[in-house]
Structures are given as structure tokens and as C-alpha cells.
Design a protein around this motif. Structure first.
Motif, mmCIF file in Angstrom:
data_model
loop_
_atom_site.group_PDB
_atom_site.id
_atom_site.type_symbol
_atom_site.label_atom_id
_atom_site.label_comp_id
_atom_site.label_asym_id
_atom_site.label_seq_id
_atom_site.Cartn_x
_atom_site.Cartn_y
_atom_site.Cartn_z
ATOM 1 N N GLY A 32 24.866 39.353 42.981
ATOM 2 C CA GLY A 32 24.512 39.764 43.204
ATOM 3 C C GLY A 32 23.963 40.510 44.505
ATOM 4 N N GLY A 33 22.946 41.191 44.192
ATOM 5 C CA GLY A 33 22.875 42.055 45.339
ATOM 6 C C GLY A 33 23.312 43.452 45.430
ATOM 7 N N SER A 34 23.200 44.302 46.679
ATOM 8 C CA SER A 34 23.527 45.394 46.505
ATOM 9 C C SER A 34 25.213 45.941 46.056
ATOM 10 C CB SER A 34 22.626 46.903 47.897
ATOM 11 O OG SER A 34 23.549 45.492 48.388
ATOM 12 N N ILE A 35 25.636 45.197 46.065
ATOM 13 C CA ILE A 35 26.972 45.278 46.301
ATOM 14 C C ILE A 35 27.842 45.005 44.468
ATOM 15 C CG2 ILE A 35 28.333 44.720 48.622
ATOM 16 C CD1 ILE A 35 29.673 42.796 47.670
ATOM 17 N N GLU A 36 26.981 44.676 43.621
ATOM 18 C CA GLU A 36 27.225 44.827 42.752
ATOM 19 C C GLU A 36 26.929 46.157 41.741
ATOM 20 O OE1 GLU A 36 26.913 40.091 40.589
ATOM 21 O OE2 GLU A 36 25.156 41.062 39.931
ATOM 22 N N ASP A 37 27.723 46.224 41.195
ATOM 23 C CA ASP A 37 27.642 47.366 39.997
ATOM 24 C C ASP A 37 28.331 46.832 38.701
ATOM 25 O OD1 ASP A 37 29.638 48.196 41.034
ATOM 26 O OD2 ASP A 37 29.155 50.230 42.344
ATOM 27 N N ASP A 38 27.850 48.581 37.746
ATOM 28 C CA ASP A 38 29.133 47.990 36.483
ATOM 29 C C ASP A 38 30.691 48.121 37.028
ATOM 30 O OD1 ASP A 38 27.288 47.943 34.691
ATOM 31 O OD2 ASP A 38 27.143 49.454 34.308
ATOM 32 N N LEU A 39 30.917 49.145 38.284
ATOM 33 C CA LEU A 39 32.945 48.938 38.108
ATOM 34 C C LEU A 39 32.910 46.891 38.977
ATOM 35 C CD1 LEU A 39 35.047 50.576 38.056
ATOM 36 C CD2 LEU A 39 34.209 50.687 40.994
ATOM 37 N N VAL A 40 32.486 46.680 39.656
ATOM 38 C CA VAL A 40 32.262 45.481 40.498
ATOM 39 C C VAL A 40 32.763 44.444 39.564
ATOM 40 C CG1 VAL A 40 31.793 42.993 41.472
ATOM 41 C CG2 VAL A 40 31.486 45.594 42.570
ATOM 42 N N ILE A 41 31.908 44.195 38.451
ATOM 43 C CA ILE A 41 31.741 43.164 36.904
ATOM 44 C C ILE A 41 33.029 43.905 36.112
ATOM 45 C CG2 ILE A 41 30.536 42.616 34.815
ATOM 46 C CD1 ILE A 41 27.748 43.159 36.650
ATOM 47 N N ALA A 42 33.291 45.282 35.927
ATOM 48 C CA ALA A 42 34.396 45.611 35.525
ATOM 49 C C ALA A 42 35.323 44.821 35.787
ATOM 50 C CB ALA A 42 34.182 46.993 35.164
ATOM 51 N N GLY A 43 35.568 44.470 37.141
ATOM 52 C CA GLY A 43 37.245 44.410 37.890
ATOM 53 C C GLY A 43 37.507 42.551 37.688
ATOM 54 N N GLY A 44 36.182 41.963 37.642
ATOM 55 C CA GLY A 44 35.957 40.857 37.530
ATOM 56 C C GLY A 44 36.289 40.605 36.027
ATOM 57 N N TYR A 45 36.393 41.231 34.985
ATOM 58 C CA TYR A 45 36.222 41.410 33.629
ATOM 59 C C TYR A 45 38.316 42.410 32.900
ATOM 60 C CZ TYR A 45 31.530 40.018 31.303
ATOM 61 O OH TYR A 45 30.596 39.228 30.685
ATOM 62 N N LEU A 46 37.964 42.404 33.923
ATOM 63 C CA LEU A 46 39.922 42.961 33.643
ATOM 64 C C LEU A 46 40.972 41.669 34.287
ATOM 65 C CD1 LEU A 46 42.126 44.625 33.699
ATOM 66 C CD2 LEU A 46 41.196 46.135 36.260
ATOM 67 N N ARG A 47 40.420 41.090 35.373
ATOM 68 C CA ARG A 47 40.460 40.032 35.899
ATOM 69 C C ARG A 47 40.940 38.812 35.428
ATOM 70 N NH1 ARG A 47 45.004 38.015 38.944
ATOM 71 N NH2 ARG A 47 44.418 36.880 40.485
ATOM 72 N N VAL A 48 40.244 39.066 35.092
ATOM 73 C CA VAL A 48 39.945 37.088 33.607
ATOM 74 C C VAL A 48 40.812 38.063 32.399
ATOM 75 C CG1 VAL A 48 38.715 36.117 32.138
ATOM 76 C CG2 VAL A 48 37.409 37.013 34.373
ATOM 77 N N ALA A 49 40.590 39.046 31.909
ATOM 78 C CA ALA A 49 41.175 39.563 31.024
ATOM 79 C C ALA A 49 43.664 38.891 31.390
ATOM 80 C CB ALA A 49 41.416 40.404 30.421
ATOM 81 N N GLY A 50 43.452 39.646 32.795
ATOM 82 C CA GLY A 50 44.863 39.527 32.875
ATOM 83 C C GLY A 50 45.569 38.453 33.288
ATOM 84 N N ILE A 51 44.423 37.400 33.724
ATOM 85 C CA ILE A 51 44.817 35.905 33.773
ATOM 86 C C ILE A 51 44.794 35.157 32.239
ATOM 87 C CG2 ILE A 51 44.052 33.734 34.634
ATOM 88 C CD1 ILE A 51 42.391 35.166 37.309
ATOM 89 N N ALA A 52 44.097 35.704 31.939
ATOM 90 C CA ALA A 52 44.727 34.682 30.108
ATOM 91 C C ALA A 52 45.824 35.628 29.110
ATOM 92 C CB ALA A 52 43.693 35.374 29.769
ATOM 93 N N ALA A 53 46.046 36.868 29.288
ATOM 94 C CA ALA A 53 46.795 37.552 28.636
ATOM 95 C C ALA A 53 48.208 36.942 29.443
ATOM 96 C CB ALA A 53 46.682 38.980 28.630
ATOM 97 N N GLU A 54 48.906 37.372 30.844
ATOM 98 C CA GLU A 54 49.785 36.246 31.161
ATOM 99 C C GLU A 54 49.823 35.017 30.998
ATOM 100 O OE1 GLU A 54 51.355 35.460 35.789
ATOM 101 O OE2 GLU A 54 49.682 37.360 35.347
ATOM 102 N N HIS A 55 49.125 34.408 31.075
ATOM 103 C CA HIS A 55 49.127 32.951 30.591
ATOM 104 C C HIS A 55 49.705 32.829 28.963
ATOM 105 C CE1 HIS A 55 47.868 28.605 30.398
ATOM 106 N NE2 HIS A 55 48.326 28.618 29.350
ATOM 107 N N TRP A 56 49.065 33.323 28.223
ATOM 108 C CA TRP A 56 49.347 33.644 26.831
ATOM 109 C C TRP A 56 51.060 34.557 27.128
ATOM 110 C CZ3 TRP A 56 51.403 37.583 24.093
ATOM 111 C CH2 TRP A 56 51.482 37.124 22.755
ATOM 112 N N SER A 57 51.241 34.925 27.674
ATOM 113 C CA SER A 57 52.526 35.283 27.847
ATOM 114 C C SER A 57 53.614 34.529 28.341
ATOM 115 C CB SER A 57 52.783 36.763 28.231
ATOM 116 O OG SER A 57 54.323 37.615 28.556
ATOM 117 N N GLN A 58 53.047 33.676 29.152
ATOM 118 C CA GLN A 58 54.261 32.917 29.899
ATOM 119 C C GLN A 58 54.206 31.324 29.224
ATOM 120 O OE1 GLN A 58 56.334 34.997 32.471
ATOM 121 N NE2 GLN A 58 55.269 35.950 31.198
ATOM 122 N N HIS A 59 53.272 30.489 28.642
ATOM 123 C CA HIS A 59 52.985 29.617 28.911
ATOM 124 C C HIS A 59 53.534 29.566 26.970
ATOM 125 C CE1 HIS A 59 53.070 28.433 32.700
ATOM 126 N NE2 HIS A 59 52.126 29.701 32.584
#
Length: 223
Positions: free
Chosen positions: A26-53
Motif C-alpha cells: 500500500g501507500g504511494s509506492i504501490e501502483d500497477d507495475l509494482v503489483i504486476a511484478g508480484g504476479y510475475l514473480r509468483v508465476a515464475g516461482i510456480a512455473a519453475e516448481h512445475w518444471s523442476q519437480h
């Protein structure tokens, strides 16, 4: 501080340090790009887990959703940023109303349409006449992937639900079981989401900053 034991067998693993239990959002530093980066990070972690395990067929749809939503939010941030640059620098809008209120209204109207958002971004980039080709539009490879993504999930429902539509028009999102090369598909999306998040956004932000600094220098010089 020593690691604390979990109190319930269903608890998530507790962070080693108590300070790491705290999240800040929250607060002034939160915008769509910050949240987009979070979704990207979550997707990458899950995709790597799918690929490696080993394959886990419960993961692909949620992974695709997280990548898609990252792409959607990045496009919206880029559109808002391009519109802000156009207003600040006084570029010819060719009759378009790019006020913050109108831009927000259009983004709500386009909402989950990746195709419409990509086309709107291209239009805005084209109005920034100091951006020279090929920087004044989405590159062809990325555009091809954006249109493919829109075709796969036109309304933003397909990767969220098992059933799409309402009432009599509702239908299974994936009526037929199919086998796909998920690695190639998700890797393609990973490239796109990463490029929008860290490439296009960084370039447009820095370009806007350079224009603002130049304009300020001219104002200071000529008073």
C-alpha cells in the motif's frame, strides 16, 4: 532470534526471523507495475516448481492466470505513463482526450482485453513523436504473443474459472481434455511478461524522466 516452531500442522513454514513475518504494501509506492511484478514473480516461482519437480496438472491454469494478469497490469501502467508523458510534453493528441480521468475510464472499459490494451498502448506510443521506430510501438514478436494470449483468454475468465459466461450462455472454459507442451507455452509468456515489466516500463520511465529534466533545464535557462 531462533526459529520458532509452528503451532499447527497446517501452518505455513514460519520465517526464521520474526522481522521477516512482516509484509509492507500500500501507500504511494504501490501502483500497477509494482503489483504486476508480484504476479510475475509468483508465476515464475510456480512455473519453475512445475518444471523442476515434475508435472503437476493442477498448476498450469493458475500459472497462466498469474502471467496474464501481470501482462494486463503492465500494459495499463505503460498506457498511463505514456499518457502522462504526452500531457506533460504537450504532444499532439490528434483529438484524443488523454486526461487522467478519461484514461482511467477507457482502461475500465477495455478492462481485461489484452488486445485492446495493446492497441491502446501502440496508439499512445505513436503520439510521442520523439520516440523513434521501432521504440514507438510494441515489437512484432511481443505483439504476436499478446494477440495469442488474447485469443486464449479474451475476457480474463478462462484462466480464472472452470466455467465461463453466465446463465444459459455459460460453458466449460476447457471443454475438451488436451495435451499441450506447457513448457513452451509458459516460457513464451514468461518472456513477454518479463519484457513488459522490466524492459518497456524501464525504458518509458527513463525516457519520460529525460524529457522532464530537459524541459526543466530549458525553463531554468530561459526563465
Amino acid at each position: 532470534m531462533d526459529e520458532q516452531p509452528n503451532e499447527h500442522p497446517m501452518d505455513l513454514p514460519r520465517p526464521r526471523w520474526s522481522a521477516h513475518e512482516i509484509a509492507v504494501y500500500g501507500g504511494s509506492i504501490e501502483d500497477d507495475l509494482v503489483i504486476a511484478g508480484g504476479y510475475l514473480r509468483v508465476a515464475g516461482i510456480a512455473a519453475e516448481h512445475w518444471s523442476q519437480h515434475g508435472p503437476d496438472d493442477s498448476l498450469p491454469v493458475p500459472i497462466l492466470y498469474n502471467y496474464r494478469h501481470s501482462v494486463e497490469l503492465s500494459l495499463k501502467w505503460l498506457i498511463r505513463t505514456a499518457a502522462r508523458i504526452i500531457r506533460a510534453e504537450g504532444y499532439d493528441t490528434r483529438g484524443m482526450n488523454l486526461s487522467p480521468q478519461k484514461v482511467d475510464a477507457k482502461l475500465r472499459q477495455d478492462s481485461h482485453s489484452i488486445k485492446k490494451l495493446a492497441e491502446r498502448l501502440n496508439t499512445c506510443l505513436g503520439l510521442i513523436t520523439d520516440l523513434q521506430p521501432p521504440e514507438n510501438r510494441i515489437d512484432d514478436e511481443s505483439m504476436t504473443t499478446l494477440l495469442w494470449l488474447d485469443d486464449q483468454d479474451e475476457t480474463g475468465e478462462t484462466y480464472r474459472y472452470a466455467t465461463v459466461g453466465r446463465g444459459a450462455s455459460s460453458q466449460p472454459a476447457r471443454p475438451h481434455q488436451t495435451n499441450i507442451n506447457f513448457y513452451e507455452e509458459v516460457n513464451r509468456l514468461h518472456h513477454l511478461a518479463s519484457l513488459l515489466q522490466g524492459g518497456y516500463s524501464s525504458h518509458l520511465h527513463e525516457f519520460g524522466q529525460q524529457l522532464a529534466e530537459y524541459r526543466q533545464a530549458m525553463d531554468d535557462h530561459y526563465g
